[in-house]
Design a protein around this motif. Structure first.
Motif, PDB file in Angstrom:
ATOM      1  N   ARG A  36       1.032  -1.609  -0.093  1.00 40.22           N
ATOM      2  CA  ARG A  36      -0.293  -0.439  -0.267  1.00 40.22           C
ATOM      3  C   ARG A  36       0.927   1.294   0.124  1.00 40.22           C
ATOM      4  O   ARG A  36       0.729   1.704  -0.697  1.00 40.22           O
ATOM      5  CB  ARG A  36      -0.793   0.399   1.000  1.00 40.22           C
ATOM      6  CG  ARG A  36      -1.711   1.219   1.446  1.00 40.22           C
ATOM      7  CD  ARG A  36      -2.874   1.215   2.336  1.00 40.22           C
ATOM      8  NE  ARG A  36      -2.160   0.908   4.088  1.00 40.22           N
ATOM      9  CZ  ARG A  36      -0.927   1.327   4.613  1.00 40.22           C
ATOM     10  NH1 ARG A  36      -1.179   3.021   4.120  1.00 40.22           N
ATOM     11  NH2 ARG A  36      -1.021   1.443   5.913  1.00 40.22           N
ATOM     12  N   ARG A  37       1.971   0.734   0.857  1.00 44.66           N
ATOM     13  CA  ARG A  37       2.893   1.957   1.070  1.00 44.66           C
ATOM     14  C   ARG A  37       3.237   2.779  -0.355  1.00 44.66           C
ATOM     15  O   ARG A  37       3.930   3.814  -0.846  1.00 44.66           O
ATOM     16  CB  ARG A  37       3.744   2.743   2.080  1.00 44.66           C
ATOM     17  CG  ARG A  37       3.410   1.886   3.265  1.00 44.66           C
ATOM     18  CD  ARG A  37       4.011   1.889   4.248  1.00 44.66           C
ATOM     19  NE  ARG A  37       3.714   2.028   5.823  1.00 44.66           N
ATOM     20  CZ  ARG A  37       4.744   2.438   6.615  1.00 44.66           C
ATOM     21  NH1 ARG A  37       5.865   2.035   6.851  1.00 44.66           N
ATOM     22  NH2 ARG A  37       4.029   2.569   8.466  1.00 44.66           N
ATOM     23  N   GLU A  40       1.359   4.186  -3.474  1.00 41.28           N
ATOM     24  CA  GLU A  40       0.795   5.413  -2.596  1.00 41.28           C
ATOM     25  C   GLU A  40       2.534   5.915  -3.560  1.00 41.28           C
ATOM     26  O   GLU A  40       1.772   7.611  -3.351  1.00 41.28           O
ATOM     27  CB  GLU A  40       0.659   5.653  -1.255  1.00 41.28           C
ATOM     28  CG  GLU A  40      -0.586   5.596  -0.520  1.00 41.28           C
ATOM     29  CD  GLU A  40      -0.520   5.129   0.817  1.00 41.28           C
ATOM     30  OE1 GLU A  40       0.385   5.905   1.397  1.00 41.28           O
ATOM     31  OE2 GLU A  40      -2.022   4.785   1.284  1.00 41.28           O
ATOM     32  N   GLN A  41       3.472   5.799  -2.848  1.00 45.06           N
ATOM     33  CA  GLN A  41       4.291   6.627  -3.104  1.00 45.06           C
ATOM     34  C   GLN A  41       4.679   6.875  -4.716  1.00 45.06           C
ATOM     35  O   GLN A  41       6.190   7.336  -5.223  1.00 45.06           O
ATOM     36  CB  GLN A  41       5.797   6.475  -2.890  1.00 45.06           C
ATOM     37  CG  GLN A  41       5.629   6.543  -0.838  1.00 45.06           C
ATOM     38  CD  GLN A  41       5.990   7.878  -0.849  1.00 45.06           C
ATOM     39  OE1 GLN A  41       5.927   9.181  -1.688  1.00 45.06           O
ATOM     40  NE2 GLN A  41       5.081   7.881  -0.158  1.00 45.06           N
ATOM     41  N   GLU A  43       3.288   6.960  -7.651  1.00 41.51           N
ATOM     42  CA  GLU A  43       2.277   9.049  -7.800  1.00 41.51           C
ATOM     43  C   GLU A  43       4.193   9.480  -7.921  1.00 41.51           C
ATOM     44  O   GLU A  43       4.640  10.592  -8.864  1.00 41.51           O
ATOM     45  CB  GLU A  43       1.902   9.246  -7.139  1.00 41.51           C
ATOM     46  CG  GLU A  43       0.426   8.396  -7.304  1.00 41.51           C
ATOM     47  CD  GLU A  43      -0.750   8.943  -6.562  1.00 41.51           C
ATOM     48  OE1 GLU A  43      -0.874   9.872  -5.607  1.00 41.51           O
ATOM     49  OE2 GLU A  43      -1.709   8.125  -6.869  1.00 41.51           O
ATOM     50  N   ASN A  44       4.722   9.702  -6.831  1.00 40.31           N
ATOM     51  CA  ASN A  44       6.320  10.536  -6.552  1.00 40.31           C
ATOM     52  C   ASN A  44       6.758  10.779  -7.447  1.00 40.31           C
ATOM     53  O   ASN A  44       7.707  11.379  -7.698  1.00 40.31           O
ATOM     54  CB  ASN A  44       6.011  10.911  -5.521  1.00 40.31           C
ATOM     55  CG  ASN A  44       5.101  11.056  -4.208  1.00 40.31           C
ATOM     56  OD1 ASN A  44       4.175  11.853  -4.373  1.00 40.31           O
ATOM     57  ND2 ASN A  44       5.384  11.091  -2.997  1.00 40.31           N
TER      58      ASN A  44
END
Length: 74
Positions: A36-37, A40-41, A43-44
């Motif tokens: 999950r983390r 989420e990251q 995209e960066n």
């Protein structure tokens, strides 16, 4: 004298037989959190941001090298 014993069991059965703890549920939860983390990251991390991250040390080294040469020639 030599004695060989073959035991046919799964890793889970071997852990239970030896009295070792079963970490599989904890490992699954940990991997879910990590996934999950990471998502989420994700995209960066575009090609542009990665290029900036990789080129920054190169620029700093170039500036350091130029500064060193300036001081050496004084």
């Amino acid at each position: 004298m030599k004695i060989n014993v073959d035991i046919d069991c799964t890793p889970a059965e071997a852990r239970a037989f030896m009295g070792l703890p079963d970490f599989e549920p904890m490992q699954k939860r940990t991997l879910e959190v990590m996934e999950r983390r990471m998502m989420e990251q994700l995209e960066n991390f575009t090609p542009e941001t990665l290029l900036k991250m990789w080129m920054q040390p190169v620029q700093l080294n170039a500036e350091w090298f130029q500064d060193m040469l300036r001081r050496a020639t004084k």
